[in-house]
Structure formats: C-alpha cells, structure tokens
Design a protein around this motif. Sequence first.
Motif, PDB file in Angstrom:
ATOM      1  N   ALA A 158      53.862 -18.735  20.564  1.00  0.00           N
ATOM      2  CA  ALA A 158      54.761 -18.147  19.593  1.00  0.00           C
ATOM      3  C   ALA A 158      55.940 -17.514  20.255  1.00  0.00           C
ATOM      4  N   ALA A 159      55.807 -17.110  21.460  1.00  0.00           N
ATOM      5  CA  ALA A 159      56.992 -16.594  22.278  1.00  0.00           C
ATOM      6  C   ALA A 159      58.237 -17.906  22.689  1.00  0.00           C
ATOM      7  N   LEU A 160      57.652 -19.318  22.824  1.00  0.00           N
ATOM      8  CA  LEU A 160      58.447 -20.323  23.105  1.00  0.00           C
ATOM      9  C   LEU A 160      59.206 -20.625  21.613  1.00  0.00           C
ATOM     10  N   TYR A 161      58.558 -20.533  20.458  1.00  0.00           N
ATOM     11  CA  TYR A 161      59.097 -20.953  19.309  1.00  0.00           C
ATOM     12  C   TYR A 161      59.663 -19.899  18.489  1.00  0.00           C
ATOM     13  N   GLY A 162      59.991 -18.496  19.318  1.00  0.00           N
ATOM     14  CA  GLY A 162      60.564 -17.622  18.759  1.00  0.00           C
ATOM     15  C   GLY A 162      60.221 -16.980  17.270  1.00  0.00           C
ATOM     16  N   ASN A 163      58.940 -16.657  17.265  1.00  0.00           N
ATOM     17  CA  ASN A 163      58.652 -16.134  15.805  1.00  0.00           C
ATOM     18  C   ASN A 163      57.992 -14.749  16.307  1.00  0.00           C
ATOM     19  N   LYS A 164      58.531 -13.694  15.678  1.00  0.00           N
ATOM     20  CA  LYS A 164      58.280 -12.393  16.052  1.00  0.00           C
ATOM     21  C   LYS A 164      57.034 -12.056  15.326  1.00  0.00           C
ATOM     22  N   ASP A 165      57.081 -12.218  13.921  1.00  0.00           N
ATOM     23  CA  ASP A 165      56.011 -11.969  13.338  1.00  0.00           C
ATOM     24  C   ASP A 165      54.401 -12.356  13.542  1.00  0.00           C
ATOM     25  N   VAL A 166      54.705 -13.735  14.147  1.00  0.00           N
ATOM     26  CA  VAL A 166      53.285 -14.445  14.538  1.00  0.00           C
ATOM     27  C   VAL A 166      53.100 -13.776  16.002  1.00  0.00           C
ATOM     28  N   ALA A 167      53.775 -13.317  16.722  1.00  0.00           N
ATOM     29  CA  ALA A 167      53.769 -12.837  18.188  1.00  0.00           C
ATOM     30  C   ALA A 167      52.944 -11.409  17.815  1.00  0.00           C
ATOM     31  N   LYS A 168      53.752 -10.820  16.912  1.00  0.00           N
ATOM     32  CA  LYS A 168      52.860  -9.545  16.894  1.00  0.00           C
ATOM     33  C   LYS A 168      51.514  -9.538  16.080  1.00  0.00           C
ATOM     34  N   ALA A 169      51.078 -10.406  15.285  1.00  0.00           N
ATOM     35  CA  ALA A 169      49.826 -10.608  14.716  1.00  0.00           C
ATOM     36  C   ALA A 169      49.003 -10.925  15.629  1.00  0.00           C
TER      37      ALA A 169
END
Length: 327
Positions: A158-169
């Motif tokens: 998630a960090a690599l592809y830059g998705n904050k919402d997924v990283a947060k979940a």
Amino acid sequence: MLCKLIAESQGDMLKKLIEAQERSQQQLLETLTANFNKGLEEVLSRQNKSGDDEKSEDEAVAEKKPKSDAAEKDDDNIVDEYEILYDAAYEGDWRKASEFLKDCPEAVEKTITYDNETALHIAIMMKRWSFVQKLVERMTPEALEIKDSEDSTALHAAALYGNKDVAKAIASKNPKLTQMRDKFERVPLETAIVHFGDGQKDTVEYLYSVTTHERNGPFSGAYGADLLCSAIESIYYDLALSLVKRFPKLVSEPTEGTNGLCGFEKLIDRPFAFKSGAELSWWQRFIYSLIHVDISSPNDDNDTEEDDDTSSGNSEGTAKDEDIDLV
C-alpha cells in the motif's frame, strides 16, 4: 489594468512560495550543520576507515530496487487450487471472490502464489482498491503480517502504490506492521518515501504520524540514518528537518556499512537543492516550490533521541497534530 494587477498578484504569490521553500531548505541545512558539528570527528574517522571490499553506493542502490511494478499475470506462479481467487483479485471482481470464499473462507488468509503472495498482495498490486478494502475487513491482524518473497507485507504494498486509505485500514487493524521490514530493511514509511505516485505525499504523511519510536526501530541508529537520507534524497526536506529535531544524533549517524553516509553528507551532496547552488528557470522554481505536503509534527517533548535506547516509556510516541509543510 486588470491583467496587470492579476500578473502582479501572481508574481507576489510566486515570490512568497519560492521564499518559503528556500527558508525550509536553509533551516534544514542550518539545523543539520549545528548538530553535525558535534559528531564531525566520528564522520571523518569513519571516512578514513572505509574498506576497499565495501559495495559502492551505486551497487547498493541497485540491490535495493523493488520488484517490477509490471502487472502481467503469471499463470505458472499461481497455486492451482486458488486460481479462481487469484483471477478475482487480479480483475477486482468481488462477486467472483465472494462466491469462492463461501466454500473456502480460509483462502482469504492463504498464500495463493509461489511468491508467497496473498490475494491482498495481488489486489493491491493491481490497484483494485474497493476489492482490497473488502479483503482487509475479512482478514485477521495476524494474516496481515504475511510477507511475500521479498518480505513485503500488504502495508509495504500500500505504501509503494501510495494509497493512504488502504494503508490506514491495514495499519489500524495491525499497528505492528509499521515496524516490520522488507528484504531491503525498509519499514512501510520508508517504502512510501522512496517511491513516487499521485497519492504518495498523503501516504507518507499518514505513515509518519502512526509509525512509533521504539527501541531499534525506524528512527534509531543506522535505520534512522537511512530513513533521514531517504527523506533528503526524495526531497522531503521538512520531514528530514522534523527527524533531526526529534533525533539530533541522526545528523552524524551513518547508514549501514563502512561507506555509509550520514544525513549531513547526503545533504551537502545535493547543492542544487539550495538557492546558492541551483540554476533554475523561473518556471522550474515555481514547480519546485509547490512540491510539499502537510504533515503532523512529532511530539518533541515526549519523542526525543535521548529515549532511543534507554527508555520504553515513549515506545508508543507518534506525531501530534500540528501542520508542517513537507517538501
């Protein structure tokens, strides 16, 4: 007359943006310099002891490159019994996935490729974000710790592809993931820092706010030095400034290896980052001045380097709410 006034207003705005950028960069240099003086002898000694058998920096960088972002389907890599689930994750087809999971609910927490990837890894790689959120809801915190063949968790992805919402979940369900390292010794925060994408700045902001300061953690010793150098290399100057304010010794702390660099050395290798060393056209300076994000500042009272190796009282310390412009 109106056009002239608009032009003058835009000119003033541009000037202010450029000046703000330069102040941030100069403040970082001054802070690094002040702290670096304390460890100058260590750095000089370390440089004199550099061994011939140590890998060059270019070799080290090449070794740290992650696997390709290419999303081509590799049929030979799929575990046969999970091919339907793989296809569903690859395509983002939740209906197909839910039908399969009715008969095999445990599959959501199984590795479905020979590269040790879960359906969650595949869905993140393919940026099937709605599908990803549904998978995270079904997975246990322990299952989120599964690593692929490169020791990357779903949070790294998630960090690599830059998705904050997924990283947060993901991180909300298992906070321990922020401390886990991949094969390149990177925690998810550093993975987000060294990659670029539309949502990267927001992901960096979020991960910095939830990554805790722990013994031998990402803000300690050579790990912290590597994080600081990555922030400088990726032009997150205010993040670098925040780090050296929290942990002053990181300025002269070397990255791993006898040829390791410290933050000060990394910065002086980048004179183009400062007004005195950069020859930019007006439009280049304008674009450069806009590269920033807002990030929560660290809790400087409770999260300092003195606690790094001697206190566990601040192991849960994270950023507090106060805006910083992260360049």
